[in-house]
Enzyme design. Sequence first.
Site, PDB file in Angstrom:
ATOM      1  N   LYS A 292       6.900  -5.008   5.600  1.00 18.06           N
ATOM      2  CA  LYS A 292       6.694  -4.165   4.412  1.00 18.06           C
ATOM      3  C   LYS A 292       7.413  -2.832   4.577  1.00 18.06           C
ATOM      4  O   LYS A 292       7.974  -2.281   3.621  1.00 18.06           O
ATOM      5  CB  LYS A 292       5.195  -3.948   4.178  1.00 18.06           C
ATOM      6  CG  LYS A 292       4.856  -2.958   3.058  1.00 18.06           C
ATOM      7  CD  LYS A 292       5.149  -3.522   1.673  1.00 18.06           C
ATOM      8  CE  LYS A 292       5.236  -2.482   0.571  1.00 18.06           C
ATOM      9  NZ  LYS A 292       4.004  -1.904   0.131  1.00 18.06           N
TER      10      LYS A 292
ATOM     11  N   ALA B  77      -2.716   6.494  -7.550  1.00 14.66           N
ATOM     12  CA  ALA B  77      -2.269   5.309  -8.275  1.00 14.66           C
ATOM     13  C   ALA B  77      -2.871   4.034  -7.674  1.00 14.66           C
ATOM     14  O   ALA B  77      -3.538   3.251  -8.361  1.00 14.66           O
ATOM     15  CB  ALA B  77      -0.740   5.261  -8.235  1.00 14.66           C
TER      16      ALA B  77
ATOM     17  N   GLY C  11      -9.048   8.130  -1.493  1.00 15.91           N
ATOM     18  CA  GLY C  11      -7.692   8.388  -1.973  1.00 15.91           C
ATOM     19  C   GLY C  11      -7.531   7.567  -3.234  1.00 15.91           C
ATOM     20  O   GLY C  11      -7.172   6.395  -3.176  1.00 15.91           O
TER      21      GLY C  11
ATOM     22  N   ASN D 298       9.944  -0.512   2.079  1.00 16.50           N
ATOM     23  CA  ASN D 298       9.860   0.919   1.791  1.00 16.50           C
ATOM     24  C   ASN D 298      11.037   1.684   2.396  1.00 16.50           C
ATOM     25  O   ASN D 298      11.495   2.679   1.818  1.00 16.50           O
ATOM     26  CB  ASN D 298       8.543   1.496   2.327  1.00 16.50           C
ATOM     27  CG  ASN D 298       7.344   0.807   1.722  1.00 16.50           C
ATOM     28  OD1 ASN D 298       6.521   0.243   2.426  1.00 16.50           O
ATOM     29  ND2 ASN D 298       7.263   0.808   0.404  1.00 16.50           N
TER      30      ASN D 298
ATOM     31  N   ALA E 256       1.538   0.554  -8.521  1.00 16.29           N
ATOM     32  CA  ALA E 256       0.752   1.366  -9.457  1.00 16.29           C
ATOM     33  C   ALA E 256       1.468   2.691  -9.661  1.00 16.29           C
ATOM     34  O   ALA E 256       2.211   3.137  -8.794  1.00 16.29           O
ATOM     35  CB  ALA E 256      -0.638   1.631  -8.874  1.00 16.29           C
TER      36      ALA E 256
ATOM     37  N   GLU F  63       6.574  10.456   2.057  1.00 18.21           N
ATOM     38  CA  GLU F  63       6.119   9.799   3.294  1.00 18.21           C
ATOM     39  C   GLU F  63       7.294   9.396   4.191  1.00 18.21           C
ATOM     40  O   GLU F  63       7.126   8.594   5.097  1.00 18.21           O
ATOM     41  CB  GLU F  63       5.319   8.534   2.928  1.00 18.21           C
ATOM     42  CG  GLU F  63       4.035   8.812   2.189  1.00 18.21           C
ATOM     43  CD  GLU F  63       3.263   7.530   1.868  1.00 18.21           C
ATOM     44  OE1 GLU F  63       3.805   6.686   1.117  1.00 18.21           O
ATOM     45  OE2 GLU F  63       2.137   7.368   2.360  1.00 18.21           O
TER      46      GLU F  63
ATOM     47  N   SER G 186       6.821   4.434  -4.979  1.00 13.46           N
ATOM     48  CA  SER G 186       5.893   5.569  -4.906  1.00 13.46           C
ATOM     49  C   SER G 186       6.607   6.843  -4.452  1.00 13.46           C
ATOM     50  O   SER G 186       6.264   7.934  -4.905  1.00 13.46           O
ATOM     51  CB  SER G 186       4.719   5.241  -3.983  1.00 13.46           C
ATOM     52  OG  SER G 186       5.177   4.832  -2.713  1.00 13.46           O
TER      53      SER G 186
ATOM     54  N   GLY H 228      -5.185   3.623  -5.236  1.00 14.83           N
ATOM     55  CA  GLY H 228      -6.646   3.659  -5.093  1.00 14.83           C
ATOM     56  C   GLY H 228      -7.299   3.329  -6.433  1.00 14.83           C
ATOM     57  O   GLY H 228      -8.307   2.613  -6.493  1.00 14.83           O
TER      58      GLY H 228
HETATM   59  N1  LIG Z   1       2.275   3.524  -5.817  1.00 18.50           N
HETATM   60  C1  LIG Z   1       2.634   2.319  -5.396  1.00 18.50           C
HETATM   61  O1  LIG Z   1       3.138   1.500  -6.184  1.00 18.50           O
HETATM   62  C2  LIG Z   1       2.410   1.906  -3.986  1.00 18.50           C
HETATM   63  C3  LIG Z   1       1.948   2.796  -3.026  1.00 18.50           C
HETATM   64  N2  LIG Z   1       1.664   2.346  -1.763  1.00 18.50           N
HETATM   65  C4  LIG Z   1       1.146   3.245  -0.737  1.00 18.50           C
HETATM   66  O2  LIG Z   1      -0.218   3.514  -1.036  1.00 18.50           O
HETATM   67  C5  LIG Z   1      -0.569   4.825  -0.546  1.00 18.50           C
HETATM   68  C6  LIG Z   1      -1.126   5.647  -1.708  1.00 18.50           C
HETATM   69  O3  LIG Z   1      -0.047   5.830  -2.627  1.00 18.50           O
HETATM   70  P1  LIG Z   1      -0.223   6.201  -4.174  1.00 18.50           P
HETATM   71  O4  LIG Z   1      -1.447   5.572  -4.692  1.00 18.50           O
HETATM   72  O5  LIG Z   1       1.071   5.919  -4.821  1.00 18.50           O
HETATM   73  O6  LIG Z   1      -0.456   7.767  -4.054  1.00 18.50           O
HETATM   74  P2  LIG Z   1      -0.689   8.878  -5.192  1.00 18.50           P
HETATM   75  O7  LIG Z   1       0.325   9.966  -5.029  1.00 18.50           O
HETATM   76  O8  LIG Z   1      -0.811   8.278  -6.544  1.00 18.50           O
HETATM   77  O9  LIG Z   1      -2.087   9.445  -4.771  1.00 18.50           O
HETATM   78  C7  LIG Z   1      -2.320   9.906  -3.458  1.00 18.50           C
HETATM   79  C8  LIG Z   1      -2.997  11.256  -3.506  1.00 18.50           C
HETATM   80  O10 LIG Z   1      -2.030  12.284  -3.777  1.00 18.50           O
HETATM   81  C9  LIG Z   1      -2.661  13.340  -4.512  1.00 18.50           C
HETATM   82  N3  LIG Z   1      -1.894  13.537  -5.730  1.00 18.50           N
HETATM   83  C10 LIG Z   1      -1.067  12.645  -6.305  1.00 18.50           C
HETATM   84  N4  LIG Z   1      -0.448  13.180  -7.365  1.00 18.50           N
HETATM   85  C11 LIG Z   1      -0.890  14.454  -7.455  1.00 18.50           C
HETATM   86  C12 LIG Z   1      -0.587  15.530  -8.317  1.00 18.50           C
HETATM   87  N5  LIG Z   1       0.301  15.393  -9.346  1.00 18.50           N
HETATM   88  N6  LIG Z   1      -1.178  16.705  -8.096  1.00 18.50           N
HETATM   89  C13 LIG Z   1      -2.047  16.857  -7.082  1.00 18.50           C
HETATM   90  N7  LIG Z   1      -2.383  15.859  -6.218  1.00 18.50           N
HETATM   91  C14 LIG Z   1      -1.807  14.683  -6.405  1.00 18.50           C
HETATM   92  C15 LIG Z   1      -4.075  12.943  -4.707  1.00 18.50           C
HETATM   93  O11 LIG Z   1      -4.833  13.393  -3.580  1.00 18.50           O
HETATM   94  P3  LIG Z   1      -5.034  14.916  -3.095  1.00 18.50           P
HETATM   95  O12 LIG Z   1      -5.168  15.785  -4.275  1.00 18.50           O
HETATM   96  O13 LIG Z   1      -6.230  14.821  -2.235  1.00 18.50           O
HETATM   97  O14 LIG Z   1      -3.817  15.324  -2.310  1.00 18.50           O
HETATM   98  C16 LIG Z   1      -4.019  11.422  -4.568  1.00 18.50           C
HETATM   99  O15 LIG Z   1      -5.216  10.870  -4.096  1.00 18.50           O
HETATM  100  C17 LIG Z   1       0.718   5.401   0.057  1.00 18.50           C
HETATM  101  O16 LIG Z   1       0.776   5.144   1.433  1.00 18.50           O
HETATM  102  C18 LIG Z   1       1.812   4.620  -0.669  1.00 18.50           C
HETATM  103  O17 LIG Z   1       3.021   4.580   0.065  1.00 18.50           O
HETATM  104  C19 LIG Z   1       1.784   1.028  -1.425  1.00 18.50           C
HETATM  105  C20 LIG Z   1       2.237   0.111  -2.333  1.00 18.50           C
HETATM  106  C21 LIG Z   1       2.648   0.497  -3.663  1.00 18.50           C
HETATM  107  C1  LIG Z   2       6.170  -1.216  -4.638  1.00 16.35           C
HETATM  108  C2  LIG Z   2       6.802  -0.916  -3.325  1.00 16.35           C
HETATM  109  C3  LIG Z   2       6.853  -2.219  -2.571  1.00 16.35           C
HETATM  110  C4  LIG Z   2       8.215  -0.453  -3.529  1.00 16.35           C
HETATM  111  O1  LIG Z   2       8.863  -0.100  -2.366  1.00 16.35           O
HETATM  112  C5  LIG Z   2       6.006   0.139  -2.616  1.00 16.35           C
HETATM  113  O2  LIG Z   2       5.399  -0.106  -1.608  1.00 16.35           O
HETATM  114  C6  LIG Z   2       6.003   1.545  -3.111  1.00 16.35           C
HETATM  115  O3  LIG Z   2       6.230   1.791  -4.298  1.00 16.35           O
HETATM  116  O4  LIG Z   2       5.758   2.416  -2.274  1.00 16.35           O
END
Ligand SMILES: NC(=O)C1=CN([C@@H]2O[C@H](COP(=O)(O)OP(=O)(O)OC[C@H]3O[C@@H](n4cnc5c(N)ncnc54)[C@H](OP(=O)(O)O)[C@@H]3O)[C@@H](O)[C@H]2O)C=CC1
Ligand SMILES: CC(C)(CO)C(=O)C(=O)O
Length: 312
Positions: free
Chosen positions: A187, A10, A7, A191, A131, A273, A260, A12
Amino acid sequence: MKVIIAGAGAMGSRFGIMLHQGGNDVTLVDGWPDHVNAIRNNGLKANLNGEDITVNIPVMLQSEIKADEKADLIILFTKSMQLDKMLQDVKPLISDNTKILCLLNGIGHEDTIEKYIPMENIFIGNTMWTAGLVGPGQVKLFGNGSVELQNLGQDQESAAQDLAKVLSDSGLNAKYSDNIHYSIYRKACVNGTMNCLCSILDVNMAEFGATKPAHDIVVTVVNEFAAVAHAEGVDLDVKEVVEHVESCFDPETIGKHYPSMYQDLINNHRLTEIDYINGAVSRKGKKYNIATPYCDLLTQLIHCKEDILGAK
Ligand SMILES: NC(=O)C1=CN([C@@H]2O[C@H](COP(=O)(O)OP(=O)(O)OC[C@H]3O[C@@H](n4cnc5c(N)ncnc54)[C@H](OP(=O)(O)O)[C@@H]3O)[C@@H](O)[C@H]2O)C=CC1
Ligand SMILES: CC(C)(CO)C(=O)C(=O)O
């Protein structure tokens, strides 16, 4: 260490870049073809605290996974809804020694992971790093963060400590937690307030924090999470958790971040989510006969917004 980021959105990408820069052998795995192709052709482009960098990290689609190389560590960073499918797809990369670390937001992911991975190899946690995905192959990363993690299996504490060290050696500021379910609920309170409220109100965390009702809303939601957590044997210190949630309002740290859920729903019209955060508390509240009116309403409002925006 051979690390697979399962995954590579952002978060990852953030962990992939930092672990790669820290000297690990990192491969990104994702299901979004445009993103994977962009990284393969042009490198992973990041704006890291204001500096534009390009990092060349091997990347593959889930459909391209082969059984020839086993991972030492797989870090799960899908969205909650994609977790089960990702676990099925990464099976060929898993040996008896492969450790799985889950850092997704939300409650109860261990129930999904346990279907595929032996308990002694499962490590769960959460992160305050942030991210944003700007577009295929491009991320924006700013601010600082931290990681807390713990082993689910018995007698695996030293493996969890080692894992925290691997992450910290790459600047990820990871700590072993001796009560990870407390940390996960703590946490989830962040969220369960920031993600849905910023999405509904169309603001970042600092802007929400500057409103007059913000404190009362945070206190009420945290109390609902605490009541459900208590029924599950986790006793949250509500005052401490409220302070932790409100620390996110600070524009000098992560206050300017759009959570996110905002990025998914408002920017990209993607499903959220919410059912793994406030929705999980609503469901558990019903199970334990605990009223959770704010979580019920916030879950429904996010689902309304998903319908209005045609989220997929
Ligand atoms: N972003 C943040 O700041 C934070 C996020 N988190 C948590 O981390 C986990 C991952 O979140 P995050 O990295 O934000 O997830 P993203 O949405 O950035 O990425 C997750 C997946 O979604 C799919 N995806 C995302 N955007 C698109 C698009 N525009 N078009 C098609 N597919 C897309 C991709 O997989 P696929 O194509 O296989 O579906 C991707 O691997 C979650 O549980 C989140 O709550 C925790 C802390 C902070
Ligand atoms: C950065 C933070 C803590 C904000 O709720 C988060 O986990 C997210 O963006 O999903």
